[in-house]
Motif scaffolding. Structure first.
Motif, PDB file in Angstrom:
ATOM      1  N   SER A 245       0.805  -1.217   0.000  1.00 24.40           N
ATOM      2  CA  SER A 245       0.000   0.000   0.000  1.00 24.40           C
ATOM      3  C   SER A 245       0.844   1.276   0.000  1.00 24.40           C
ATOM      4  O   SER A 245       0.322   2.367  -0.241  1.00 24.40           O
ATOM      5  CB  SER A 245      -0.926   0.008   1.209  1.00 24.40           C
ATOM      6  OG  SER A 245      -0.169   0.018   2.406  1.00 24.40           O
ATOM      7  N   ARG A 246       2.168   1.155   0.258  1.00 24.48           N
ATOM      8  CA  ARG A 246       3.033   2.351   0.325  1.00 24.48           C
ATOM      9  C   ARG A 246       4.125   2.361  -0.729  1.00 24.48           C
ATOM     10  O   ARG A 246       5.098   3.106  -0.636  1.00 24.48           O
ATOM     11  CB  ARG A 246       3.659   2.452   1.716  1.00 24.48           C
ATOM     12  CG  ARG A 246       2.586   2.671   2.786  1.00 24.48           C
ATOM     13  CD  ARG A 246       3.135   3.171   4.076  1.00 24.48           C
ATOM     14  NE  ARG A 246       3.827   4.439   3.907  1.00 24.48           N
ATOM     15  CZ  ARG A 246       4.841   4.820   4.684  1.00 24.48           C
ATOM     16  NH1 ARG A 246       5.269   4.061   5.650  1.00 24.48           N
ATOM     17  NH2 ARG A 246       5.435   5.987   4.487  1.00 24.48           N
TER      18      ARG A 246
ATOM     19  N   ASP B  41       4.865   5.775  -2.092  1.00 22.44           N
ATOM     20  CA  ASP B  41       5.641   6.600  -1.152  1.00 22.44           C
ATOM     21  C   ASP B  41       7.122   6.247  -1.229  1.00 22.44           C
ATOM     22  O   ASP B  41       7.983   7.128  -1.213  1.00 22.44           O
ATOM     23  CB  ASP B  41       5.150   6.410   0.282  1.00 22.44           C
ATOM     24  CG  ASP B  41       3.736   6.919   0.489  1.00 22.44           C
ATOM     25  OD1 ASP B  41       3.285   7.797  -0.270  1.00 22.44           O
ATOM     26  OD2 ASP B  41       3.075   6.416   1.418  1.00 22.44           O
TER      27      ASP B  41
END
Length: 77
Positions: free
Chosen positions: A41-42, A45
């Motif tokens: 999910s990151r 980032d």
């Protein structure tokens, strides 16, 4: 001549990098099992971390929680 550092992340030796080679360090970290903790999910980032130089990348990765700690030992320069 640029400074050259030996880099360890989470007690894993990653390699030797010139000070400005944040991109090379990012690639090495991405390929080293256990060096970084990047949940699916990151991923965006992780990919967007500033990689202007080795220290900037490591500080940003630590602040974002992708790594717990790191060591940069000057080996040349």
């Amino acid at each position: 001549m640029q400074r050259v550092y030996e880099v360890k992340v989470n007690n894993i030796y990653i390699g030797t990098f010139e000070e400005a080679d944040g991109v090379g360090l990012w690639q090495a970290l991405s390929e080293e099992p256990g060096a970084v903790n990047v949940p699916e999910s990151r991923l965006a980032d992780w990919q967007d971390l500033p990689d202007d130089n080795v220290r900037t990348l490591l500080e940003s990765a630590k602040a974002a929680g992708f790594i717990d700690d790191y060591d940069m030992d000057l080996v040349e320069g």
